[in-house]
Design a protein around this motif. Structure first.
Motif, short mmCIF file in Angstrom:
data_model
loop_
_atom_site.label_atom_id
_atom_site.label_comp_id
_atom_site.label_asym_id
_atom_site.label_seq_id
_atom_site.Cartn_x
_atom_site.Cartn_y
_atom_site.Cartn_z
N ASN A 185 0.80 -1.22 0.00
CA ASN A 185 0.00 0.00 0.00
C ASN A 185 0.84 1.27 0.00
OD1 ASN A 185 0.83 -0.25 2.67
ND2 ASN A 185 -1.02 0.73 3.47
N MET A 212 -13.56 -1.06 -0.70
CA MET A 212 -13.30 -1.53 0.66
C MET A 212 -14.55 -1.31 1.49
SD MET A 212 -9.56 0.01 1.40
CE MET A 212 -9.05 -0.86 2.88
N MET A 250 -10.96 -8.63 2.05
CA MET A 250 -9.69 -8.72 2.74
C MET A 250 -9.80 -9.85 3.78
SD MET A 250 -9.45 -4.60 3.27
CE MET A 250 -8.87 -4.58 4.94
N SER A 251 -8.82 -9.95 4.68
CA SER A 251 -8.79 -11.10 5.61
C SER A 251 -10.12 -11.34 6.32
CB SER A 251 -7.70 -10.90 6.66
OG SER A 251 -6.44 -10.99 6.07
N SER A 280 -3.17 -10.18 6.68
CA SER A 280 -2.91 -10.79 7.98
C SER A 280 -3.27 -12.29 8.02
CB SER A 280 -3.65 -10.03 9.08
OG SER A 280 -4.91 -9.63 8.68
N ARG A 284 0.07 -7.44 11.63
CA ARG A 284 1.12 -6.47 11.31
C ARG A 284 1.59 -5.75 12.56
NH1 ARG A 284 -2.23 -6.42 6.89
NH2 ARG A 284 -3.69 -5.00 7.89
#
Ligand SMILES: *Cc1c(COP(=O)(O)O)cnc(C)c1O
Length: 221
Positions: free
Chosen positions: A47, A154, A192-193, A211, A217
């Motif tokens: 990113n 998102m 995403m995750s 992740s 992270r």
């Protein structure tokens, strides 16, 4: 088997071959990326431009690098020589700059328009109306060194699955409309995750998972 390989193989079992898995490696060292690479992973997402340009030369040349975070126009030149897909295009001005830098590298750079679907002030992206105007514009046709190949979104960062599903549904519905006015759209990057299964159920073709592959992270150093 390393944790990364275990996580990747479990993920691969869950998703169909039609869904492209981007391993989001931000904040993680190149050693971890190499582990995933050795297992066969070829799509990686970062990113930040600075982090991406630092890692890219240390890793095999056949990796497809995805820029998934907000991109400033003055940084496009650093990634233009090698980036595979930019997920976060949120203005015509940015597209113009990507086109200009792609031209200098004698490349055509694939881009996704980032669409704002979340119920959060902090997220970037175009509204549906703005995206439609852009896709219909004559100016876009002049940009011969970029290709708009899809949309990215998102969802809100929330535990409320129904809200997330609603947002993905809204983006998929818009995507189906947008394809009619701009047929070269083939990618819908969402999930995403925490929400990739929901995203796939709602029509995602590309998921960005960090992740769940590389672990949590650590931003403390
Ligand atoms: C960090 C990031 C991801 C991955 O997040 P995880 O929750 O770790 O899977 C996906 N998309 C974008 C745009 C990101 O910045």
């Amino acid at each position: 088997m390393s944790a990364i390989v275990k996580n990747l193989s479990e993920l691969k079992k869950q998703i169909s071959n039609e869904v492209t898995l981007i391993a989001v490696s931000k904040t993680h060292p190149v050693e971890k990326i190499k582990e995933a690479y050795a297992f066969g992973q070829r799509h990686f997402g970062e990113n930040k431009v600075q982090e991406l340009t630092a890692k890219q030369p240390q890793l095999p040349a056949d990796i497809n690098w995805h820029l998934i975070g907000h991109l400033q126009t003055n940084k496009v030149k650093y990634i233009a020589p090698f980036v595979s897909l930019i997920h976060s295009v949120d203005s015509f001005k940015l597209l113009q700059e990507i086109n200009k830098q792609a031209q200098k590298c004698n490349r055509i750079i694939n881009c996704l328009l980032q669409i704002y679907i979340a119920d959060e002030e902090t997220k970037f992206g175009l509204s549906f109306e703005e995206a439609t105007l852009l896709l219909k514009s004559e100016e876009l046709k002049q940009l011969t060194n970029i290709r708009v190949v899809g949309l990215m979104g998102m969802a809100t960062n929330t535990d409320d699955d129904e809200q997330i599903r609603k947002e993905f549904k809204t983006l998929k519905r818009y995507y189906d409309q947008a394809v009619k006015i701009y047929p070269s759209l083939t990618i819908l990057s969402m999930g995403m995750s925490s929400d990739y299964m929901l995203a796939i159920e709602e029509g995602s073709t590309m998921i960005r998972v960090g992740s769940k592959i590389f672990g949590e992270r650590d931003y403390t150093h």
